[in-house]
Design an enzyme around this catalytic site. Structure first.
Site: not given
Length: 637
Positions: A46, A115, A170, A349-350, A353, A355, A471, A620
């Site tokens: 300025e 300004k 400013c 489901g374990i 891994g 995730d 899947t 899709s």
């Protein structure tokens, strides 16, 4: 300027108060330096032609005439520079004096912006000398022609219309309703602010915070050039604290009292695209004048940071805080679903891994916060044809350390029987061989959940959904999917964060999970080792997450995504490799939309999610031809 990238700069040259000729020389030097380094826009402080601290010298004709002569000198000496420059100086117009910003380009004075808000408190007495900007634009006589004059001016590049400048000065930034708001609504993607903000304790941090917040609110780039060395220290000290921000992110700043030419790149196409997405900039205010200019489109050399892991903060404290917030959001979403359904159990489901480990950790957190015993969580390990001893042992150890209920259901005989039912050759290792195992596991989880009035907790992550690496009606399906908006690169850091917070016994298991290659384990192991490694089949998740972020979150075209990826992954992947996996990303992303069109519920935790009910609505049957054709025209570099 190609791809919307523009090299921009701010500078705070050393000046002498009231020495316009000297200041012009300093300004010319700054302009030449900025231009030589590729800048297409430079913002200076300025009243830098005269000095901000001239006081009652602003009432002297000699000073005002000297400023105009200096401006003419600058225009002559910089006519060859292909760079917009914003310079502060006092301007007399229609019997009043204005604190103005002159917008210069290739020897022409494009416009003068006065300004609007004049501070008259504390150490500031601007109303003693200056008048606020008039309500409407008008013109100013300059060397035989009329120059636009007013606070409602926009400067737009014909070759890149997304590059549209607005100017405020400013104090205009610090008021409740800054002029930059209407300027942004009128189309300005870049706000330039020549400033003379004196330094006091704590002001630099507040200035930085204000600037970043304002650029985020307006979805704009903001260039702030602060007065520095050479201003009078009678009552004020100036530090030259220049800053450049873009949509809430500080791209560059000059440390106070260490002024220098500040250079970086802004991305105006990104800003324009974000405004289009938000739909908040559709109502343009009246009375704004657009002043066009021509600028050749050229390749901008990038220096700004482009993280190769856009979903993951790079510094440790920020990353830990982000991880804690995400885990809290995942757990909160699951808590609500558990309460609403009155589920007796959560079934997971374990696999051993990443995730499923993250989903289990989130479920434990949710149960803890609900005050429910972890024994009500049922983890099911379902060894099959490709399960290795390592993942099997990790799954068992994880459940033991977390004190949850573990069930084991070996799927080999059921899948073998199913093969016989449908006439599948068990030695044919095709997609049916793999998917039959995934669907068998999902059926087991669903039926156990029915038995025990529970919910099946999904484990698939955002990266897998983007690539369709799931899947259909197998691991693709659950009753609530806690990882649905977590990209793979972030999953790893969330598990690592949990490990850092865990006791030694749990930490060792989590660390081994982190060290295990990512795999669906659907093909038989070789000598007990994983043979089916996901990243060798679909590509590195680091690249795919990068593609996902820029192609989907920011809607960048393929060529721009490729350019950014080459820049971000320089030294890690060559151009040919990046292009190969980028083609894979687009091909799979379009082909696999049908899986995303019927996703289960799951919490949104970041700016990218593919829920068909929320952020991503795509048919899709959409065709990828346009995107793939653009990639075919690229030459690997």
């Amino acid at each position: 300027m190609k791809d919307g990238f523009i090299k921009v700069a701010t500078a705070s040259p050393e000046i002498r108060v009231a020495d316009c000729a000297y200041n012009a020389g300093q300004i010319v030097s700054a302009m030449q330096e900025a231009s030589s380094k590729g800048a297409k826009l430079l913002v200076l402080p300025e009243l830098c032609l005269t000095g901000y601290t001239c006081g009652d010298l602003f009432l002297q004709r000699a000073l005002l005439d000297g400023a105009l002569l200096a401006l003419a000198q600058i225009l002559r000496q910089t006519a060859q520079l292909e760079m917009i420059t914003v310079i502060g100086l006092p301007i007399r117009s229609q019997g009043q004096l204005y604190n103005c910003a002159a917008v210069l380009y290739q020897g022409q004075l494009l416009g003068l912006v006065p300004k609007s808000h004049l501070p008259n408190y504390g150490e500031f007495y601007e109303q003693r000398h200056f008048s606020p900007a008039p309500e409407e634009n008008r013109t100013f006589q300059w060397e035989g022609h009329e120059v636009p004059f007013g606070s409602k001016l926009l400067f737009r590049c014909n070759q890149l219309p997304e590059f549209t400048l607005g100017v405020e000065i400013c104090e205009d930034l610090w008021v409740p309703i800054p002029p930059s708001g209407p300027l942004a609504l009128a189309g300005a993607t870049v706000i330039c602010n020549p400033s003379a903000s004196d330094e006091t304790i704590g002001k630099a941090a507040y200035r930085r915070q204000l600037l970043c917040a304002h650029s985020a609110q307006l979805v704009c780039a903001y260039l702030y050039a602060d007065a520095g060395e050479g201003e009078s220290t009678t009552d004020m000290v100036f530090s030259g604290h220049c800053l450049i921000a873009e949509n809430g992110t500080l791209l560059a700043q000059a440390q106070p009292f260490a002024p220098r030419l500040l250079l970086t790149e802004i991305d105006v196409q990104r800003l324009e695209g974000e405004r289009r997405r938000l739909t908040s900039f559709g109502s343009e205010p009246a009375g704004y004048t657009v002043l066009p200019f021509d600028m050749r489109l050229s390749q901008t050399q990038l220096t700004r940071e482009v993280s190769s892991f856009p979903f993951v903060p790079q510094d440790g404290p920020s990353r830990d805080a982000r991880c804690e917030s995400i885990l809290a959001m995942q757990a909160a979403g699951l808590q609500k679903r558990l309460r609403h359904t009155a589920a007796h159990t959560a079934v997971i489901g374990i696999s051993g891994g990443l995730d499923s480990t993250l989903a289990l950790l989130v479920t434990c957190r949710a149960f803890d916060q609900l005050g429910r015993p972890r024994g009500e969580i049922i983890a099911v390990t379902m060894p099959g044809f490709g399960t290795t001893g390592r993942t099997y042992r990790n799954a068992q150890a994880l459940c033991q350390r977390l004190e949850i209920t573990l069930l084991e259901v070996n799927i080999a005989s059921a899948v073998t029987g199913h093969f016989a039912d449908i006439g599948q050759d068990p030695d044919l290792r095709d997609v049916t061989y793999e998917n039959a195992q995934a669907r068998e596991r999902t059926q087991i989880l669903m039926d156990i959940a029915n038995q025990r009035q529970g919910l099946v907790i999904g484990t698939g992550d955002l990266s897998e959904l983007a690539l369709g690496w799931a899947t259909y009606n197998g691991d693709h399906m659950s009753m609530y999917a806690v990882n649905t908006s977590i990209p793979k690169t972030l999953v790893r850091h969330l598990v690592a964060y949990a490990a850092s917070q865990a006791g030694e016994a749990l930490r060792s298991v989590l660390q081994d999970v982190l060290d295990t290659p990512v795999s669906p384990e659907l093909l038989p192991a070789a000598q007990g080792q994983i043979v089916q490694k996901t990243e060798e089949l679909v590509g590195p998740y680091a690249l795919h997450d990068f593609f996902l972020y820029y192609a989907i979150r920011w809607a960048f075209p393929p060529a721009k995504v490729y350019r950014l990826a080459r820049y971000a992954f320089a030294g890690a992947y060559d151009g040919k490799t990046i292009l190969h996996w980028l083609r894979t990303f687009y091909r799979r992303f379009f082909a696999q939309q049908f899986k995303r069109s019927c996703l289960p519920d799951g919490p949104k935790v970041g700016s990218v999610t593919l829920s068909p009910r929320g952020d991503w609505r795509m048919p899709s049957d959409a065709c990828a031809a346009l995107w793939l054709d653009e990639l075919e025209r690229l030459t690997p570099q």
